[in-house]
Design a protein around this motif. Structure first.
Motif, PDB file in Angstrom:
ATOM      1  N   LYS A  20       0.873  -1.179   0.000  1.00  0.00           N
ATOM      2  CA  LYS A  20       0.000   0.000   0.000  1.00  0.00           C
ATOM      3  C   LYS A  20       0.909   1.228   0.000  1.00  0.00           C
ATOM      4  O   LYS A  20       1.819   1.331   0.820  1.00  0.00           O
ATOM      5  CB  LYS A  20      -0.884   0.035   1.240  1.00  0.00           C
ATOM      6  CG  LYS A  20      -2.036  -0.926   1.222  1.00  0.00           C
ATOM      7  CD  LYS A  20      -2.938  -0.674   2.421  1.00  0.00           C
ATOM      8  CE  LYS A  20      -4.146  -1.567   2.419  1.00  0.00           C
ATOM      9  NZ  LYS A  20      -5.011  -1.289   3.584  1.00  0.00           N
ATOM     10  N   PHE A  21       0.626   2.145  -0.932  1.00  0.00           N
ATOM     11  CA  PHE A  21       1.399   3.375  -1.057  1.00  0.00           C
ATOM     12  C   PHE A  21       0.510   4.583  -0.783  1.00  0.00           C
ATOM     13  O   PHE A  21      -0.690   4.563  -1.101  1.00  0.00           O
ATOM     14  CB  PHE A  21       2.000   3.486  -2.464  1.00  0.00           C
ATOM     15  CG  PHE A  21       2.991   2.398  -2.777  1.00  0.00           C
ATOM     16  CD1 PHE A  21       4.286   2.479  -2.308  1.00  0.00           C
ATOM     17  CD2 PHE A  21       2.618   1.301  -3.531  1.00  0.00           C
ATOM     18  CE1 PHE A  21       5.197   1.476  -2.593  1.00  0.00           C
ATOM     19  CE2 PHE A  21       3.527   0.294  -3.823  1.00  0.00           C
ATOM     20  CZ  PHE A  21       4.820   0.381  -3.352  1.00  0.00           C
ATOM     21  N   LYS A  22       1.088   5.624  -0.253  1.00  0.00           N
ATOM     22  CA  LYS A  22       0.344   6.849   0.074  1.00  0.00           C
ATOM     23  C   LYS A  22      -0.351   7.446  -1.142  1.00  0.00           C
ATOM     24  O   LYS A  22      -1.406   8.051  -1.021  1.00  0.00           O
ATOM     25  CB  LYS A  22       1.294   7.912   0.651  1.00  0.00           C
ATOM     26  CG  LYS A  22       1.888   7.564   1.974  1.00  0.00           C
ATOM     27  CD  LYS A  22       2.894   8.630   2.383  1.00  0.00           C
ATOM     28  CE  LYS A  22       3.647   8.208   3.624  1.00  0.00           C
ATOM     29  NZ  LYS A  22       4.733   9.144   3.937  1.00  0.00           N
ATOM     30  N   THR A  23       0.248   7.291  -2.310  1.00  0.00           N
ATOM     31  CA  THR A  23      -0.223   7.980  -3.509  1.00  0.00           C
ATOM     32  C   THR A  23      -1.019   7.093  -4.463  1.00  0.00           C
ATOM     33  O   THR A  23      -1.237   7.475  -5.615  1.00  0.00           O
ATOM     34  CB  THR A  23       0.981   8.580  -4.261  1.00  0.00           C
ATOM     35  OG1 THR A  23       1.910   7.520  -4.542  1.00  0.00           O
ATOM     36  CG2 THR A  23       1.662   9.653  -3.435  1.00  0.00           C
ATOM     37  N   TRP A  24      -1.466   5.896  -3.997  1.00  0.00           N
ATOM     38  CA  TRP A  24      -2.244   5.010  -4.872  1.00  0.00           C
ATOM     39  C   TRP A  24      -3.438   4.486  -4.081  1.00  0.00           C
ATOM     40  O   TRP A  24      -3.296   4.114  -2.915  1.00  0.00           O
ATOM     41  CB  TRP A  24      -1.376   3.854  -5.365  1.00  0.00           C
ATOM     42  CG  TRP A  24      -1.955   3.188  -6.572  1.00  0.00           C
ATOM     43  CD1 TRP A  24      -2.745   2.079  -6.577  1.00  0.00           C
ATOM     44  CD2 TRP A  24      -1.812   3.587  -7.918  1.00  0.00           C
ATOM     45  NE1 TRP A  24      -3.117   1.757  -7.856  1.00  0.00           N
ATOM     46  CE2 TRP A  24      -2.541   2.679  -8.713  1.00  0.00           C
ATOM     47  CE3 TRP A  24      -1.154   4.624  -8.561  1.00  0.00           C
ATOM     48  CZ2 TRP A  24      -2.630   2.773 -10.089  1.00  0.00           C
ATOM     49  CZ3 TRP A  24      -1.231   4.722  -9.940  1.00  0.00           C
ATOM     50  CH2 TRP A  24      -1.965   3.798 -10.687  1.00  0.00           C
ATOM     51  N   PRO A  25      -4.632   4.401  -4.689  1.00  0.00           N
ATOM     52  CA  PRO A  25      -5.836   4.074  -3.917  1.00  0.00           C
ATOM     53  C   PRO A  25      -5.970   2.622  -3.455  1.00  0.00           C
ATOM     54  O   PRO A  25      -6.671   2.357  -2.490  1.00  0.00           O
ATOM     55  CB  PRO A  25      -6.975   4.441  -4.864  1.00  0.00           C
ATOM     56  CG  PRO A  25      -6.386   4.363  -6.223  1.00  0.00           C
ATOM     57  CD  PRO A  25      -4.936   4.760  -6.067  1.00  0.00           C
ATOM     58  N   GLN A  26      -5.345   1.660  -4.143  1.00  0.00           N
ATOM     59  CA  GLN A  26      -5.503   0.265  -3.735  1.00  0.00           C
ATOM     60  C   GLN A  26      -4.136  -0.425  -3.630  1.00  0.00           C
ATOM     61  O   GLN A  26      -3.151   0.063  -4.190  1.00  0.00           O
ATOM     62  CB  GLN A  26      -6.416  -0.502  -4.709  1.00  0.00           C
ATOM     63  CG  GLN A  26      -5.814  -0.808  -6.041  1.00  0.00           C
ATOM     64  CD  GLN A  26      -6.200   0.173  -7.122  1.00  0.00           C
ATOM     65  OE1 GLN A  26      -6.685   1.260  -6.846  1.00  0.00           O
ATOM     66  NE2 GLN A  26      -5.981  -0.177  -8.358  1.00  0.00           N
ATOM     67  N   PRO A  27      -4.077  -1.561  -2.926  1.00  0.00           N
ATOM     68  CA  PRO A  27      -2.821  -2.312  -2.824  1.00  0.00           C
ATOM     69  C   PRO A  27      -2.362  -2.807  -4.195  1.00  0.00           C
ATOM     70  O   PRO A  27      -3.182  -3.103  -5.069  1.00  0.00           O
ATOM     71  CB  PRO A  27      -3.177  -3.488  -1.920  1.00  0.00           C
ATOM     72  CG  PRO A  27      -4.403  -3.070  -1.189  1.00  0.00           C
ATOM     73  CD  PRO A  27      -5.143  -2.166  -2.126  1.00  0.00           C
ATOM     74  N   LEU A  28      -1.048  -2.897  -4.356  1.00  0.00           N
ATOM     75  CA  LEU A  28      -0.444  -3.320  -5.621  1.00  0.00           C
ATOM     76  C   LEU A  28       0.610  -4.400  -5.384  1.00  0.00           C
ATOM     77  O   LEU A  28       1.249  -4.419  -4.327  1.00  0.00           O
ATOM     78  CB  LEU A  28       0.248  -2.139  -6.301  1.00  0.00           C
ATOM     79  CG  LEU A  28      -0.596  -0.926  -6.641  1.00  0.00           C
ATOM     80  CD1 LEU A  28       0.287   0.232  -7.099  1.00  0.00           C
ATOM     81  CD2 LEU A  28      -1.617  -1.268  -7.726  1.00  0.00           C
ATOM     82  N   ALA A  29       0.833  -5.245  -6.376  1.00  0.00           N
ATOM     83  CA  ALA A  29       1.976  -6.150  -6.362  1.00  0.00           C
ATOM     84  C   ALA A  29       3.220  -5.303  -6.643  1.00  0.00           C
ATOM     85  O   ALA A  29       3.252  -4.540  -7.617  1.00  0.00           O
ATOM     86  CB  ALA A  29       1.819  -7.231  -7.421  1.00  0.00           C
ATOM     87  N   ALA A  30       4.223  -5.422  -5.776  1.00  0.00           N
ATOM     88  CA  ALA A  30       5.403  -4.563  -5.910  1.00  0.00           C
ATOM     89  C   ALA A  30       6.664  -5.310  -5.499  1.00  0.00           C
ATOM     90  O   ALA A  30       6.609  -6.361  -4.847  1.00  0.00           O
ATOM     91  CB  ALA A  30       5.238  -3.324  -5.028  1.00  0.00           C
ATOM     92  N   MET A  31       7.802  -4.756  -5.875  1.00  0.00           N
ATOM     93  CA  MET A  31       9.105  -5.261  -5.434  1.00  0.00           C
ATOM     94  C   MET A  31      10.101  -4.105  -5.413  1.00  0.00           C
ATOM     95  O   MET A  31       9.916  -3.095  -6.102  1.00  0.00           O
ATOM     96  CB  MET A  31       9.609  -6.399  -6.318  1.00  0.00           C
ATOM     97  CG  MET A  31       9.904  -6.007  -7.737  1.00  0.00           C
ATOM     98  SD  MET A  31      10.524  -7.367  -8.753  1.00  0.00           S
ATOM     99  CE  MET A  31       9.122  -8.429  -8.809  1.00  0.00           C
ATOM    100  N   TRP A  32      11.145  -4.256  -4.606  1.00  0.00           N
ATOM    101  CA  TRP A  32      12.185  -3.246  -4.492  1.00  0.00           C
ATOM    102  C   TRP A  32      13.109  -3.342  -5.692  1.00  0.00           C
ATOM    103  O   TRP A  32      13.537  -4.436  -6.077  1.00  0.00           O
ATOM    104  CB  TRP A  32      12.977  -3.438  -3.207  1.00  0.00           C
ATOM    105  CG  TRP A  32      14.024  -2.402  -2.982  1.00  0.00           C
ATOM    106  CD1 TRP A  32      15.378  -2.586  -3.059  1.00  0.00           C
ATOM    107  CD2 TRP A  32      13.836  -1.026  -2.633  1.00  0.00           C
ATOM    108  NE1 TRP A  32      16.031  -1.416  -2.779  1.00  0.00           N
ATOM    109  CE2 TRP A  32      15.103  -0.434  -2.519  1.00  0.00           C
ATOM    110  CE3 TRP A  32      12.709  -0.239  -2.421  1.00  0.00           C
ATOM    111  CZ2 TRP A  32      15.278   0.901  -2.187  1.00  0.00           C
ATOM    112  CZ3 TRP A  32      12.883   1.095  -2.094  1.00  0.00           C
ATOM    113  CH2 TRP A  32      14.149   1.651  -1.981  1.00  0.00           C
TER     114      TRP A  32
END
Length: 75
Positions: A20-32
């Motif tokens: 979950k990111f401050k600037t996006w409305p829904q959870p996303l699949a992510a990686m560093w």
């Protein structure tokens, strides 16, 4: 049910997480992304096509480390 974990404990080893990111409305699949020192995420997009159908796809979105609020393991 997802078990949300504090952003400070997020893995930065290339593992895929749900974020979950401050600037996006829904959870996303992510990686560093260690090269850029940012989070890269698969963000769903949708465009209306001729004839009224929807073209659904993913685009990469990039987020600064401080934008991550919580994360969960992909299981």
């Amino acid at each position: 049910m997802l078990n949300w974990v504090d952003a400070k404990k997020a893995p930065k080893d290339g593992r895929c997480i749900i974020a979950k990111f401050k600037t996006w409305p829904q959870p996303l699949a992510a990686m560093w992304h260690s090269e850029d020192e940012k989070w890269v995420a698969a963000a769903p997009q949708c465009c209306e096509m001729e004839g009224g159908s929807d073209d659904r796809y993913f685009e990469n979105e990039w987020f600064d480390d401080h934008d991550l609020t919580v994360w969960a393991e992909c299981t």
